[in-house]
Structure formats: structure tokens, C-alpha cells
Enzyme design. Structure first.
Site, PDB file in Angstrom:
ATOM      1  CG  HIS A   1       6.646   5.129  -5.140  1.00 53.16           C
ATOM      2  ND1 HIS A   1       6.448   3.877  -5.649  1.00 53.16           N
ATOM      3  CD2 HIS A   1       6.244   5.066  -3.848  1.00 53.16           C
ATOM      4  CE1 HIS A   1       5.950   3.082  -4.713  1.00 53.16           C
ATOM      5  NE2 HIS A   1       5.831   3.790  -3.599  1.00 53.16           N
TER       6      HIS A   1
ATOM      7  CG  ASN B   1       6.506   1.321   3.638  1.00 55.18           C
ATOM      8  OD1 ASN B   1       5.447   0.725   3.819  1.00 55.18           O
ATOM      9  ND2 ASN B   1       7.194   1.212   2.518  1.00 55.18           N
TER      10      ASN B   1
ATOM     11  NE  ARG C   1       2.819  -0.743  -5.658  1.00 57.91           N
ATOM     12  CZ  ARG C   1       3.373  -0.285  -4.534  1.00 57.91           C
ATOM     13  NH1 ARG C   1       3.129   0.937  -4.107  1.00 57.91           N
ATOM     14  NH2 ARG C   1       4.203  -1.048  -3.844  1.00 57.91           N
TER      15      ARG C   1
ATOM     16  CD  GLN D   1       6.275   4.135  -9.075  1.00 56.15           C
ATOM     17  OE1 GLN D   1       5.286   4.587  -8.537  1.00 56.15           O
ATOM     18  NE2 GLN D   1       7.216   3.571  -8.377  1.00 56.15           N
TER      19      GLN D   1
HETATM   20  P1  NAD Z   1      -2.523  -4.253   4.023  1.00 60.14           P
HETATM   21  O1  NAD Z   1      -2.350  -5.595   3.411  1.00 60.14           O
HETATM   22  O2  NAD Z   1      -2.329  -4.093   5.485  1.00 60.14           O
HETATM   23  O3  NAD Z   1      -3.959  -3.651   3.654  1.00 60.14           O
HETATM   24  C1  NAD Z   1      -4.531  -3.733   2.389  1.00 60.14           C
HETATM   25  C2  NAD Z   1      -6.036  -3.825   2.562  1.00 60.14           C
HETATM   26  O4  NAD Z   1      -6.636  -3.773   1.271  1.00 60.14           O
HETATM   27  C3  NAD Z   1      -6.471  -5.115   3.229  1.00 60.14           C
HETATM   28  O5  NAD Z   1      -7.307  -4.865   4.320  1.00 60.14           O
HETATM   29  C4  NAD Z   1      -7.210  -5.857   2.120  1.00 60.14           C
HETATM   30  O6  NAD Z   1      -8.263  -6.677   2.598  1.00 60.14           O
HETATM   31  C5  NAD Z   1      -7.725  -4.704   1.283  1.00 60.14           C
HETATM   32  N1  NAD Z   1      -8.074  -5.078  -0.086  1.00 60.14           N
HETATM   33  C6  NAD Z   1      -7.403  -5.860  -0.964  1.00 60.14           C
HETATM   34  N2  NAD Z   1      -8.087  -5.967  -2.108  1.00 60.14           N
HETATM   35  C7  NAD Z   1      -9.218  -5.239  -1.965  1.00 60.14           C
HETATM   36  C8  NAD Z   1     -10.318  -4.959  -2.822  1.00 60.14           C
HETATM   37  N3  NAD Z   1     -10.396  -5.476  -4.061  1.00 60.14           N
HETATM   38  N4  NAD Z   1     -11.309  -4.165  -2.352  1.00 60.14           N
HETATM   39  C9  NAD Z   1     -11.249  -3.662  -1.082  1.00 60.14           C
HETATM   40  N5  NAD Z   1     -10.233  -3.879  -0.244  1.00 60.14           N
HETATM   41  C10 NAD Z   1      -9.229  -4.661  -0.680  1.00 60.14           C
HETATM   42  O7  NAD Z   1      -1.510  -3.324   3.220  1.00 60.14           O
HETATM   43  P2  NAD Z   1      -0.988  -1.862   3.625  1.00 60.14           P
HETATM   44  O8  NAD Z   1       0.268  -1.983   4.380  1.00 60.14           O
HETATM   45  O9  NAD Z   1      -2.115  -1.080   4.183  1.00 60.14           O
HETATM   46  O10 NAD Z   1      -0.610  -1.327   2.170  1.00 60.14           O
HETATM   47  C11 NAD Z   1      -1.593  -1.206   1.155  1.00 60.14           C
HETATM   48  C12 NAD Z   1      -0.936  -0.908  -0.175  1.00 60.14           C
HETATM   49  O11 NAD Z   1      -0.355   0.391  -0.139  1.00 60.14           O
HETATM   50  C13 NAD Z   1       0.253  -1.834  -0.518  1.00 60.14           C
HETATM   51  O12 NAD Z   1      -0.163  -3.051  -1.071  1.00 60.14           O
HETATM   52  C14 NAD Z   1       1.021  -0.984  -1.494  1.00 60.14           C
HETATM   53  O13 NAD Z   1       0.530  -1.176  -2.800  1.00 60.14           O
HETATM   54  C15 NAD Z   1       0.725   0.449  -1.051  1.00 60.14           C
HETATM   55  N6  NAD Z   1       1.902   1.072  -0.398  1.00 60.14           N
HETATM   56  C16 NAD Z   1       2.423   2.200  -0.941  1.00 60.14           C
HETATM   57  C17 NAD Z   1       3.534   2.783  -0.379  1.00 60.14           C
HETATM   58  C18 NAD Z   1       4.114   4.063  -0.938  1.00 60.14           C
HETATM   59  O14 NAD Z   1       5.280   4.364  -0.669  1.00 60.14           O
HETATM   60  N7  NAD Z   1       3.359   4.832  -1.688  1.00 60.14           N
HETATM   61  C19 NAD Z   1       4.136   2.209   0.752  1.00 60.14           C
HETATM   62  C20 NAD Z   1       3.536   1.082   1.317  1.00 60.14           C
HETATM   63  C21 NAD Z   1       2.429   0.493   0.723  1.00 60.14           C
END
Ligand code: NAD
Length: 351
Positions: free
Chosen positions: A299, A114, A251, A280
Site C-alpha cells: 500500500h 493524495n 480498500r 495490512q
Molecule cells: P471521495 O470521498 O472523494 O470519493 C468517494 C466516492 O465514492 C464518493 O463520490 C462517494 O459518493 C462514492 N461512494 C461511497 N459509497 C458508495 C457506494 N456504496 N456505491 C457507489 N459509490 C459510493 O474519496 P476519494 O478521495 O476519491 O477516495 C476514495 C477512497 O480511496 C478512500 O475512501 C480510500 O479508501 C481510498 N484511497 C486509497 C489510497 C491509497 O493509497 N491506495 C489513497 C487515498 C484514498
């Protein structure tokens, strides 16, 4: 096998709309698939008592971030048969990953399913805030017409500094989309991009605290981990530029609930938008429902109809592989063989 799914109640609309696959009514399209294979498939909407009744006899648990069943250490300690927890979506922070690892439970999510849906939502939230959309829309509904009132807080996005915290799949897709707006983009990630990737996206690596001081708009796109939990605390929120905007579709717990309200009430931040809350579903009196200058929604950014189709297919793929003793797709794995293996989460768990 006993497979339990905890999904949001979709009601009459979900009964009439099979494409709402993520609802309990449509159960990710799994009901016939699993019953034909002779498995017991139970779908719950209650993520407390009912889940507790089944947890000790469940082999595979399916959850979703949109209606998160909090799979705590205590629940895991009672789950003696549990082998696999699947997240229908992206983001498995509602599961105690360390506890799952020590109980040798595999945790997997549908990586990438997504990310476009969320990136589009981030751009929408940024524009809604910067262009002062919500107050303008309210005027229309209220039968008013006061251009000065709206224009006094409406800006162009062009030439603004946008900070991207977390440059993974969503962060990168946000940059690709924002490029067309001629903004200056700074990013921070625990794993910086390669120079060529930065060049293509038009972004510059910058330490987080410098981004916070320089950005007109910040978007948070990291997972929720022990490191990012409460990252935007009072101190960081008040270090942001006065009049800046914050967008969070990552989040809710990454931002301090009460400090955010304070920063908006004092006019330090000009606006906040996103779709993620803690807990949530958000309680009726959650302070973010009524804080000033927000553009919050439930959400749903990662659960468009297209996204539901993608993550439902991903869940089916994981189940087929697991039930046929084949390995799950590597990129889906968050916890495996007793450890947190996803690079996005593992740094935080090694410390
Ligand atoms: P991803 O794993 O591709 O990217 C996450 C990035 O965050 C990575 O590059 C990682 O290195 C970085 N990261 C982790 N910890 C960090 C820190 N302490 N400081 C800096 N960077 C850090 O994940 P994604 O697909 O891009 O998704 C990211 C987040 O978005 C998911 O984990 C989820 O919580 C959230 N999300 C929300 C929805 C929604 O419906 N609102 C949907 C999908 C994902």
C-alpha cells in the site's frame, strides 16, 4: 495534551531521508512542533499491545491507512480521554466510525491530499494489466525473449470499456487521465454527477451491475463502508465479463479475498492489480501474493513523497486548529458531533 501517533517503521532509509515524513522516524514533522508547545508526543509502530497501553490516557490519536492501527469499538471503549482521531492520508475505515460517533470523538482525514497520487497509480495499474507488462518484465529478468507468449495477452487500451465504481475525487481524476486513451467510460456512484460534469469528464452514469457486465476494465474508487465491504463478492466477480481486469486501490476488503483468487485461477478474470490488502501489512502467506495474473504492490500509491508532504501539512493544520479551539476544515471531517458527517460515508451509516 497527550498525542499518540501510530506510524510505519521506516528503518535506516527513513532516518537518512527526512522527506519520508509518514514514517515513525520522521513522525510527520511534528516532534519539535508539539514538544515546543508543551505537549506529550509519543510515536509508536506497534499497533496492538503498545497502542493498548496508551489508549486510555491519549487525547489525540494520529493513524495512517498505510500502517493501519485498527481503532476498534473495544479500543474506543477504553479511550476515555480521546477527543480526536486524525488519519494521515485518505480513508478512515480502520476506525470504527459508529463507535467514534457514539463516544463523541471527532474523526478527520486529510481529504484530497493524495488523490492525484492514487489516480496516477490507477492508470499505471490499468496499463500494466492490459499491456501485460509484468510477464514481459519477468522475461527480461529471466533472460528470456518470447514475443508470442507476451503478445498473446497484450492489448491496446484504446476503445475498451472502463467502469469506474465511485466517482469522487480519485474517480474523477482517473477519468481526466484516461480521456487521452480514447476509452468508453461508464461510472457508478451513490451520488451521480451533474450532466455538465459528466460531459466534461466524458463519462456516462450506468447502474453498477450493468457496468460489471459490460466493462473490460473496472477500477474501484469508493471508501470502505458497511455497504462496500465485500461488494465484489463471488457473485459480482463472476458476473464481470470473462477476460476483464479489476483494479482496486480503494480498500482490500471491498473484494472477497478467496473468490478473487478463484476467479483468477479459473481464468474468468484476466488480471487484478492494486495496492490495498486486508489486513495490512499483508501476511507472508496472504493468497493475493501468489494468485495468477496479479500486479499487486504494498500500500503506497497515496504515499508518494509529494503526498506525504501534503498530508503532513494537513495533520499540522488540524492539530493547530484543535489545540487553539478553532474548527477543523469542514471537508476533512468524517465523524463530528456524534454523527458520521462525510457525504461519502454517511449514506452507509444512515441505513
Ligand atoms: P471521495 O470521498 O472523494 O470519493 C468517494 C466516492 O465514492 C464518493 O463520490 C462517494 O459518493 C462514492 N461512494 C461511497 N459509497 C458508495 C457506494 N456504496 N456505491 C457507489 N459509490 C459510493 O474519496 P476519494 O478521495 O476519491 O477516495 C476514495 C477512497 O480511496 C478512500 O475512501 C480510500 O479508501 C481510498 N484511497 C486509497 C489510497 C491509497 O493509497 N491506495 C489513497 C487515498 C484514498
Amino acid at each position: 495534551m497527550k498525542i499518540v501517533a501510530v506510524l510505519y517503521p521506516g528503518g535506516e532509509i527513513a532516518k537518512r531521508t527526512p522527506a519520508i515524513l509518514g514514517s515513525a522516524e520522521n513522525a510527520l514533522g511534528l516532534t519539535n512542533f508539539l514538544k515546543d508547545k508543551g505537549h506529550e508526543f509519543i510515536v509508536l509502530t506497534d499497533k496492538e499491545e503498545e497502542l493498548d497501553k496508551h489508549i486510555s490516557t491519549t487525547d489525540i490519536l494520529i493513524t495512517t491507512p498505510f500502517w493501519p492501527a485498527y481503532v476498534t469499538k473495544e479500543r474506543i471503549s477504553k479511550a476515555s480521554n480521546l477527543k480526536l482521531i486524525l488519519t494521515a492520508g485518505v480513508g478512515s475505515d480502520h476506525i470504527d466510525l459508529a463507535a467514534a460517533a457514539s463516544s463523541k470523538i471527532t474523526v478527520a482525514e486529510i481529504t484530497g491530499s493524495n488523490v492525484v497520487s492514487v489516480a496516477e497509480q490507477v492508470v499505471m495499474h490499468i496499463l500494466a494489466l492490459v499491456r501485460n507488462y509484468i510477464p514481459a518484465y519477468k522475461q527480461v529478468i529471466e533472460g528470456r525473449w518470447d514475443i508470442a507468449e507476451i503478445a498473446s495477452n497484450a492489448h491496446d487500451l484504446e476503445d475498451k470499456v472502463v467502469g469506474i465504481i465511485g466517482m469522487g475525487r480519485i474517480g474523477q481524476r482517473v477519468c481526466e487521465r484516461l480521456k487521452a486513451f480514447d476509452v468508453k467510460m461508464l461510472y457508478h456512484d451513490q451520488i451521480p454527477l451533474r450532466t455538465a460534469e459528466e460531459f466534461v469528464l466524458g463519462v456516462r452514469y450506468t447502474p453498477r451491475d450493468q457496468i460489471v457486465e459490460q466493462a473490460d476494465v473496472i477500477t474501484i474508487n469508493t471508501p470502505l463502508t458497511p455497504e462496500t465491504d465485500g461488494m465484489f463478492n463471488r457473485d459480482l466477480l463472476f458476473k464481470m465479463k470473462k477476460g476483464a481486469y479489476l483494479v482496486n486501490t480503494a480498500r482490500g476488503k471491498i473484494v472477497d479475498t478467496h473468490a478473487l483468487v478463484e476467479s483468477l485461477e479459473e481464468g474468468h478474470l484476466a488480471g487484478y492489480a492494486g495496492d490495498v490488502w486486508y489486513p495490512q501489512p499483508a501476511t507472508g502467506d496472504h493468497p493475493w501474493r501468489h494468485m495468477p495474473n496479479h500486479a499487486m504492490v504494498p500500500h503506497y500509491s497515496g504515499t508518494t513523497l509529494e503526498a506525504q508532504n501534503r498530508y503532513a501539512n494537513g495533520i499540522k493544520d488540524c492539530l493547530m486548529r484543535f489545540l487553539e479551539n478553532r474548527p477543523l476544515e469542514q471537508q476533512y471531517l468524517i465523524v463530528d458531533k456524534g454523527g458520521v458527517v462525510s457525504p461519502s460515508y454517511s449514506y452507509a451509516f444512515k441505513k
